[in-house]
Design an enzyme around this catalytic site. Sequence first.
Site, PDB file in Angstrom:
ATOM      1  N   GLY A  93      40.933  26.982 -30.480  1.00 57.96           N
ATOM      2  CA  GLY A  93      39.542  27.001 -30.049  1.00 57.96           C
ATOM      3  C   GLY A  93      39.440  27.377 -28.587  1.00 57.96           C
ATOM      4  O   GLY A  93      40.117  26.798 -27.728  1.00 57.96           O
ATOM      5  N   ALA A  94      38.596  28.373 -28.286  1.00 57.40           N
ATOM      6  CA  ALA A  94      38.515  28.928 -26.928  1.00 57.40           C
ATOM      7  C   ALA A  94      37.159  28.697 -26.289  1.00 57.40           C
ATOM      8  O   ALA A  94      36.763  29.434 -25.384  1.00 57.40           O
ATOM      9  CB  ALA A  94      38.836  30.423 -26.962  1.00 57.40           C
ATOM     10  N   ALA A 129      35.846  23.226 -24.232  1.00 58.56           N
ATOM     11  CA  ALA A 129      36.856  22.161 -24.311  1.00 58.56           C
ATOM     12  C   ALA A 129      38.264  22.741 -24.304  1.00 58.56           C
ATOM     13  O   ALA A 129      39.122  22.310 -23.526  1.00 58.56           O
ATOM     14  CB  ALA A 129      36.622  21.312 -25.560  1.00 58.56           C
ATOM     15  N   PHE A 159      15.006  16.957 -19.834  1.00 58.99           N
ATOM     16  CA  PHE A 159      15.473  17.116 -21.211  1.00 58.99           C
ATOM     17  C   PHE A 159      15.182  15.838 -21.978  1.00 58.99           C
ATOM     18  O   PHE A 159      15.067  14.753 -21.383  1.00 58.99           O
ATOM     19  CB  PHE A 159      16.971  17.444 -21.251  1.00 58.99           C
ATOM     20  CG  PHE A 159      17.272  18.847 -21.695  1.00 58.99           C
ATOM     21  CD1 PHE A 159      17.882  19.112 -22.909  1.00 58.99           C
ATOM     22  CD2 PHE A 159      16.916  19.918 -20.899  1.00 58.99           C
ATOM     23  CE1 PHE A 159      18.142  20.403 -23.316  1.00 58.99           C
ATOM     24  CE2 PHE A 159      17.178  21.216 -21.291  1.00 58.99           C
ATOM     25  CZ  PHE A 159      17.794  21.467 -22.514  1.00 58.99           C
ATOM     26  N   ASP A 169      36.318  24.116 -39.519  1.00 61.87           N
ATOM     27  CA  ASP A 169      37.725  24.324 -39.893  1.00 61.87           C
ATOM     28  C   ASP A 169      38.628  23.216 -39.356  1.00 61.87           C
ATOM     29  O   ASP A 169      39.469  22.674 -40.074  1.00 61.87           O
ATOM     30  CB  ASP A 169      38.220  25.679 -39.359  1.00 61.87           C
ATOM     31  CG  ASP A 169      37.389  26.841 -39.862  1.00 61.87           C
ATOM     32  OD1 ASP A 169      36.933  26.798 -41.016  1.00 61.87           O
ATOM     33  OD2 ASP A 169      37.192  27.797 -39.103  1.00 61.87           O
ATOM     34  N   GLN A 200      23.112  16.009 -36.303  1.00 61.39           N
ATOM     35  CA  GLN A 200      21.858  16.170 -35.564  1.00 61.39           C
ATOM     36  C   GLN A 200      21.106  17.423 -35.989  1.00 61.39           C
ATOM     37  O   GLN A 200      21.697  18.496 -36.120  1.00 61.39           O
ATOM     38  CB  GLN A 200      22.142  16.256 -34.064  1.00 61.39           C
ATOM     39  CG  GLN A 200      20.880  16.368 -33.224  1.00 61.39           C
ATOM     40  CD  GLN A 200      21.184  16.336 -31.740  1.00 61.39           C
ATOM     41  OE1 GLN A 200      21.503  17.351 -31.140  1.00 61.39           O
ATOM     42  NE2 GLN A 200      21.089  15.147 -31.148  1.00 61.39           N
ATOM     43  N   HIS A 235      18.197  19.804 -34.607  1.00 65.52           N
ATOM     44  CA  HIS A 235      17.450  20.160 -33.396  1.00 65.52           C
ATOM     45  C   HIS A 235      16.004  20.437 -33.797  1.00 65.52           C
ATOM     46  O   HIS A 235      15.752  21.094 -34.814  1.00 65.52           O
ATOM     47  CB  HIS A 235      18.074  21.395 -32.745  1.00 65.52           C
ATOM     48  CG  HIS A 235      17.640  21.636 -31.337  1.00 65.52           C
ATOM     49  ND1 HIS A 235      16.368  22.064 -31.015  1.00 65.52           N
ATOM     50  CD2 HIS A 235      18.305  21.520 -30.162  1.00 65.52           C
ATOM     51  CE1 HIS A 235      16.279  22.196 -29.706  1.00 65.52           C
ATOM     52  NE2 HIS A 235      17.431  21.865 -29.158  1.00 65.52           N
ATOM     53  N   LEU A 267      18.424  28.904 -32.233  1.00 62.88           N
ATOM     54  CA  LEU A 267      17.967  27.901 -31.291  1.00 62.88           C
ATOM     55  C   LEU A 267      16.914  28.415 -30.320  1.00 62.88           C
ATOM     56  O   LEU A 267      17.066  29.471 -29.710  1.00 62.88           O
ATOM     57  CB  LEU A 267      19.163  27.368 -30.491  1.00 62.88           C
ATOM     58  CG  LEU A 267      18.877  26.205 -29.543  1.00 62.88           C
ATOM     59  CD1 LEU A 267      18.436  24.988 -30.326  1.00 62.88           C
ATOM     60  CD2 LEU A 267      20.119  25.879 -28.720  1.00 62.88           C
ATOM     61  N   GLU A 295      15.842  23.303 -25.944  1.00 59.40           N
ATOM     62  CA  GLU A 295      15.021  22.157 -25.570  1.00 59.40           C
ATOM     63  C   GLU A 295      14.378  22.355 -24.198  1.00 59.40           C
ATOM     64  O   GLU A 295      13.391  21.694 -23.862  1.00 59.40           O
ATOM     65  CB  GLU A 295      15.881  20.892 -25.577  1.00 59.40           C
ATOM     66  CG  GLU A 295      15.115  19.605 -25.463  1.00 59.40           C
ATOM     67  CD  GLU A 295      15.960  18.420 -25.862  1.00 59.40           C
ATOM     68  OE1 GLU A 295      15.993  17.448 -25.096  1.00 59.40           O
ATOM     69  OE2 GLU A 295      16.582  18.465 -26.935  1.00 59.40           O
ATOM     70  N   ARG A 333      16.179  14.024 -29.792  1.00 63.73           N
ATOM     71  CA  ARG A 333      16.083  15.037 -30.842  1.00 63.73           C
ATOM     72  C   ARG A 333      15.893  14.456 -32.231  1.00 63.73           C
ATOM     73  O   ARG A 333      15.161  15.014 -33.046  1.00 63.73           O
ATOM     74  CB  ARG A 333      17.336  15.924 -30.800  1.00 63.73           C
ATOM     75  CG  ARG A 333      17.354  16.820 -29.589  1.00 63.73           C
ATOM     76  CD  ARG A 333      18.649  17.579 -29.488  1.00 63.73           C
ATOM     77  NE  ARG A 333      18.619  18.458 -28.325  1.00 63.73           N
ATOM     78  CZ  ARG A 333      19.655  19.159 -27.894  1.00 63.73           C
ATOM     79  NH1 ARG A 333      20.820  19.076 -28.541  1.00 63.73           N
ATOM     80  NH2 ARG A 333      19.552  19.930 -26.836  1.00 63.73           N
ATOM     81  N   HIS A 349      22.192  21.258 -36.169  1.00 64.27           N
ATOM     82  CA  HIS A 349      22.583  21.678 -34.828  1.00 64.27           C
ATOM     83  C   HIS A 349      23.928  21.151 -34.359  1.00 64.27           C
ATOM     84  O   HIS A 349      24.754  21.914 -33.885  1.00 64.27           O
ATOM     85  CB  HIS A 349      21.490  21.242 -33.851  1.00 64.27           C
ATOM     86  CG  HIS A 349      21.713  21.661 -32.435  1.00 64.27           C
ATOM     87  ND1 HIS A 349      21.801  22.978 -32.056  1.00 64.27           N
ATOM     88  CD2 HIS A 349      21.861  20.933 -31.292  1.00 64.27           C
ATOM     89  CE1 HIS A 349      21.985  23.057 -30.748  1.00 64.27           C
ATOM     90  NE2 HIS A 349      22.040  21.825 -30.265  1.00 64.27           N
ATOM     91  N   GLU A 387      33.203  19.429 -29.776  1.00 60.60           N
ATOM     92  CA  GLU A 387      32.390  19.006 -30.912  1.00 60.60           C
ATOM     93  C   GLU A 387      33.198  18.607 -32.131  1.00 60.60           C
ATOM     94  O   GLU A 387      32.734  17.829 -32.955  1.00 60.60           O
ATOM     95  CB  GLU A 387      31.398  20.111 -31.281  1.00 60.60           C
ATOM     96  CG  GLU A 387      30.300  19.635 -32.200  1.00 60.60           C
ATOM     97  CD  GLU A 387      29.211  20.663 -32.447  1.00 60.60           C
ATOM     98  OE1 GLU A 387      28.373  20.449 -33.344  1.00 60.60           O
ATOM     99  OE2 GLU A 387      29.196  21.698 -31.747  1.00 60.60           O
ATOM    100  N   ARG A 428      23.046  12.603 -30.222  1.00 59.04           N
ATOM    101  CA  ARG A 428      23.398  13.149 -28.906  1.00 59.04           C
ATOM    102  C   ARG A 428      22.146  13.521 -28.126  1.00 59.04           C
ATOM    103  O   ARG A 428      21.220  14.119 -28.675  1.00 59.04           O
ATOM    104  CB  ARG A 428      24.281  14.391 -29.060  1.00 59.04           C
ATOM    105  CG  ARG A 428      24.596  15.060 -27.723  1.00 59.04           C
ATOM    106  CD  ARG A 428      25.513  16.245 -27.895  1.00 59.04           C
ATOM    107  NE  ARG A 428      24.903  17.371 -28.590  1.00 59.04           N
ATOM    108  CZ  ARG A 428      24.040  18.227 -28.033  1.00 59.04           C
ATOM    109  NH1 ARG A 428      23.634  18.060 -26.786  1.00 59.04           N
ATOM    110  NH2 ARG A 428      23.570  19.242 -28.741  1.00 59.04           N
ATOM    111  N   LEU A 450      27.554  20.188 -23.510  1.00 57.28           N
ATOM    112  CA  LEU A 450      28.350  20.958 -22.549  1.00 57.28           C
ATOM    113  C   LEU A 450      29.129  20.013 -21.641  1.00 57.28           C
ATOM    114  O   LEU A 450      30.263  20.301 -21.244  1.00 57.28           O
ATOM    115  CB  LEU A 450      27.440  21.864 -21.718  1.00 57.28           C
ATOM    116  CG  LEU A 450      26.746  23.018 -22.460  1.00 57.28           C
ATOM    117  CD1 LEU A 450      25.834  23.791 -21.514  1.00 57.28           C
ATOM    118  CD2 LEU A 450      27.766  23.970 -23.083  1.00 57.28           C
TER     119      LEU A 450
END
Length: 597
Positions: free
Chosen positions: A14-15, A18, A140, A234, A253, A255, A265, A268, A299, A366, A397, A408, A414
């Site tokens: 995963g790139a 994180a 937010f 995955d 969640q 959104h 999206l 928000e 949310r 979301h 995530e 959340r 982020l």
Amino acid sequence: MSTEAITHDVVIVGAGLAGTWAAMIASQEGVKDIGVISKIHPLRSHSGAAQGGIAAALNNVRPIAGTGTRGPLEQIPDGEEPIDSWELHMFDTVKGSDWLGDQDAIEIMVKDAIDIVYEYEHMGCVFSRTPDGRIAQRRFGGHSTPRANYAADWTGHVLLNTIHEQAIRHDVKFYSEWYVLDLIIEDNICRGVVAMEILTGKIYPMRAKAVMFATGGYGRAYKITSNAYANTGDGVAIAYNAGIPLMDMEFVQFHPTGVYGHGILMTEACRGEGGYLTNKLGERFMDKYAPEKMELAPRDLVSRSEQSEIDQGRGTGPDNKGINLDLRHLGREKILELLPQVREIALNFSGVDIIDEPVLIQPTAHYSMGGIPTDANGQVIANADGIPVIGFYAAGECSCVSVHGANRLGTNSLLDASVFGRRAGYAIAEFIKNGAQLQSFSGDPAEANRCRINHMLENKGKESVEKIAQEIKSLMTSHCGIFRDQDKLQTGLRQLNDLQVRFKDTYIMDKSSRFNTDVLAALETGHLLTFCEVILAGALARTESRGAHARTDYPKRDDENWLKHTMARKNADNVPELNYKDVQINWDKYPPQERKY
């Protein structure tokens, strides 16, 4: 035909934020042999789709005195008393989580938040600015003060590009368009992964002293979602199949503002900047559900409110299944400066210019609050007692620390990915430098996966994989969506079990080896079938409503019986076996209370 193993000290899958943070930090700390695997180009990772901001209590802006909580903002002059703090950020996050978030991990996240945002700034991230040059902040949902630090509505994009540049600078190797098939764990030690080079179809064992999953979420389990096509869960499915438990998977969640019919999206920040939600009567209906916060309630609450309006016949649009998002009163200049991407999305997908007319939206799947259980350093946990899986880490995530609990708050995603990706990088570096060994495999795990894919290619089958995939998404939307009950969940679980059986008798059209997207779709559909069973089982067992898990037959939160995390492990019969672990609570500072907005 065997292929030679690829070897690294560290393999990260995963790139997004994180994974790239972890790779960059580990390299900075002296671990130079790091490979990052991504099934898409790294800069297309879903972190880049986040729009509105990253949370941190910087105290740069405040509402103008006398204008109320939704009035315009102004800079806080130097030397004035701050209005925000990590403690207030923590309380908002705990309350937003409906008291299911682990408060020790939340404290780490909100304390690290300020430093991580300034670290992004020092790396060259192009944040929006106040007139005197400080990082701009906006409101937010669920936050008591403006603490969303943003770059117009491209925040995730600029953060991802910034950290990717730094990883390249530190000589991190990226395997772009490679797909991980399997996780190799023997004797509770993670020894590597099996991965396929998508371009050639070749399958390789990859040995590593440490493996980290940063594979993102699973919104593609639903029919209407804000998630990219790559977000098929995955990592959580592969970990679960390898014997790792999954935690709190029932908390998904929705959104409140996805483009109607598409789910794409609408950040928000639209509401943070002052946008309204209205029903077909033109009413700003949130005053019935959250009179203090209005459109800036958390949310889960806003999505339920929208769905209630729709279910009660006050929806808008061609079939009365939508809600209006009205930004016209913000004015052309503000929209073009602060919400340019949103305007473009509305034009492209709805044919609406938000400067001139409201855009039709609906709740959209979301974010995944649940995932692979970890500690605050990204170390994966093997069971409810906290036993670690040696050499295996996760962040972002796909993981569950748990800082989000049952729901959340916006801009904390982020932050979560950045803070815990960075912490995992330090932990991995320490693990490697303290003498971690490269462990051998028993047998040939790559060959077992070649046989699996050959079976997919050769299977004649009666149904297409795509038909099964679409039925999963419809099933999850109708039976495990915003509102749930026992009958829906039981029916959904039975139907999913039927789909698992039917999936064994499917076919794929493309029989080639090079860039075979049909094979990828079949693998991803198998993963959906795997973890959706865990979502349904956890939701059926949890007889309460908490955060994003709303049971119409159990409408109240039940702290006496359900103030605990769900841990689901695949048992010998290949079905989820549920156990539970305590939530970490500071009973003196943040004891559970009624959640009102």
